[in-house]
Scaffold this motif. Structure first.
Motif, PDB file in Angstrom:
ATOM      1  N   VAL A 168      41.016  41.220  29.773  1.00  0.00           N
ATOM      2  CA  VAL A 168      41.631  40.943  31.068  1.00  0.00           C
ATOM      3  C   VAL A 168      41.894  42.242  31.827  1.00  0.00           C
ATOM      4  O   VAL A 168      41.783  42.294  33.049  1.00  0.00           O
ATOM      5  N   GLY A 169      42.206  43.317  31.114  1.00  0.00           N
ATOM      6  CA  GLY A 169      42.443  44.604  31.748  1.00  0.00           C
ATOM      7  C   GLY A 169      41.217  45.119  32.490  1.00  0.00           C
ATOM      8  O   GLY A 169      41.343  45.766  33.527  1.00  0.00           O
ATOM      9  N   ALA A 170      40.045  44.826  31.981  1.00  0.00           N
ATOM     10  CA  ALA A 170      38.825  45.249  32.667  1.00  0.00           C
ATOM     11  C   ALA A 170      38.650  44.483  33.974  1.00  0.00           C
ATOM     12  O   ALA A 170      38.296  45.061  35.003  1.00  0.00           O
ATOM     13  N   ILE A 171      38.927  43.200  33.947  1.00  0.00           N
ATOM     14  CA  ILE A 171      38.811  42.379  35.158  1.00  0.00           C
ATOM     15  C   ILE A 171      39.843  42.812  36.190  1.00  0.00           C
ATOM     16  O   ILE A 171      39.524  42.983  37.370  1.00  0.00           O
ATOM     17  N   THR A 172      41.096  43.007  35.771  1.00  0.00           N
ATOM     18  CA  THR A 172      42.131  43.414  36.724  1.00  0.00           C
ATOM     19  C   THR A 172      41.852  44.811  37.273  1.00  0.00           C
ATOM     20  O   THR A 172      42.128  45.090  38.439  1.00  0.00           O
ATOM     21  N   GLY A 173      41.290  45.680  36.455  1.00  0.00           N
ATOM     22  CA  GLY A 173      40.936  47.011  36.927  1.00  0.00           C
ATOM     23  C   GLY A 173      39.844  46.982  37.983  1.00  0.00           C
ATOM     24  O   GLY A 173      39.939  47.646  39.019  1.00  0.00           O
ATOM     25  N   ILE A 174      38.811  46.191  37.742  1.00  0.00           N
ATOM     26  CA  ILE A 174      37.715  46.079  38.708  1.00  0.00           C
ATOM     27  C   ILE A 174      38.213  45.456  40.009  1.00  0.00           C
ATOM     28  O   ILE A 174      37.940  45.961  41.102  1.00  0.00           O
ATOM     29  N   LEU A 175      38.950  44.360  39.908  1.00  0.00           N
ATOM     30  CA  LEU A 175      39.485  43.720  41.113  1.00  0.00           C
ATOM     31  C   LEU A 175      40.484  44.624  41.823  1.00  0.00           C
ATOM     32  O   LEU A 175      40.512  44.680  43.056  1.00  0.00           O
ATOM     33  N   PHE A 225      47.582  36.093  40.311  1.00  0.00           N
ATOM     34  CA  PHE A 225      46.485  37.052  40.154  1.00  0.00           C
ATOM     35  C   PHE A 225      46.088  37.189  38.687  1.00  0.00           C
ATOM     36  O   PHE A 225      44.894  37.229  38.354  1.00  0.00           O
ATOM     37  N   MET A 226      47.068  37.248  37.798  1.00  0.00           N
ATOM     38  CA  MET A 226      46.760  37.370  36.369  1.00  0.00           C
ATOM     39  C   MET A 226      46.102  36.098  35.826  1.00  0.00           C
ATOM     40  O   MET A 226      45.226  36.171  34.962  1.00  0.00           O
ATOM     41  N   MET A 227      46.506  34.929  36.346  1.00  0.00           N
ATOM     42  CA  MET A 227      45.860  33.686  35.905  1.00  0.00           C
ATOM     43  C   MET A 227      44.395  33.657  36.335  1.00  0.00           C
ATOM     44  O   MET A 227      43.517  33.276  35.553  1.00  0.00           O
ATOM     45  N   VAL A 228      44.118  34.066  37.564  1.00  0.00           N
ATOM     46  CA  VAL A 228      42.731  34.113  38.039  1.00  0.00           C
ATOM     47  C   VAL A 228      41.925  35.125  37.235  1.00  0.00           C
ATOM     48  O   VAL A 228      40.783  34.852  36.841  1.00  0.00           O
ATOM     49  N   ALA A 229      42.506  36.277  36.946  1.00  0.00           N
ATOM     50  CA  ALA A 229      41.804  37.290  36.154  1.00  0.00           C
ATOM     51  C   ALA A 229      41.519  36.786  34.745  1.00  0.00           C
ATOM     52  O   ALA A 229      40.437  37.029  34.196  1.00  0.00           O
ATOM     53  N   ASP A 230      42.452  36.056  34.150  1.00  0.00           N
ATOM     54  CA  ASP A 230      42.249  35.509  32.810  1.00  0.00           C
ATOM     55  C   ASP A 230      41.154  34.450  32.812  1.00  0.00           C
ATOM     56  O   ASP A 230      40.311  34.417  31.910  1.00  0.00           O
TER      57      ASP A 230
END
Length: 72
Positions: free
Chosen positions: A45-52, A27-32
């Motif tokens: 990356v925190g913004a992407i993981t937060g939205i997802l 999940f973190m690789m996809v978010a990055d």
């Protein structure tokens, strides 16, 4: 990620912990990758993981809405 792996593997920690580690890493690789490729500038990356995370959490809540679990 732990909530999704608990839904997939059950509550047995011997299965859940390794699956959560693998799923969390992927999940973190996809978010990055998404953070680096969505725009010309790099998005945190925190913004992407937060939205997802919000989208997935709302989906889990809507799926589990009618179910109630009682653990004896």
């Amino acid at each position: 990620v732990p909530h999704i792996t608990r839904l997939l593997c059950g509550y047995w920690a011997r299965k859940t912990i390794p699956v959560a580690a693998l799923f969390g890493g992927s999940f973190m690789m996809v978010a990055d990758i998404l953070a680096r490729t969505l725009t010309n500038s790099e998005i945190p990356v925190g913004a992407i993981t937060g939205i997802l995370g919000i989208i997935i959490f709302i989906a889990i809540l809507s799926i589990q809405r009618g179910k109630s679990y009682v653990i004896d």
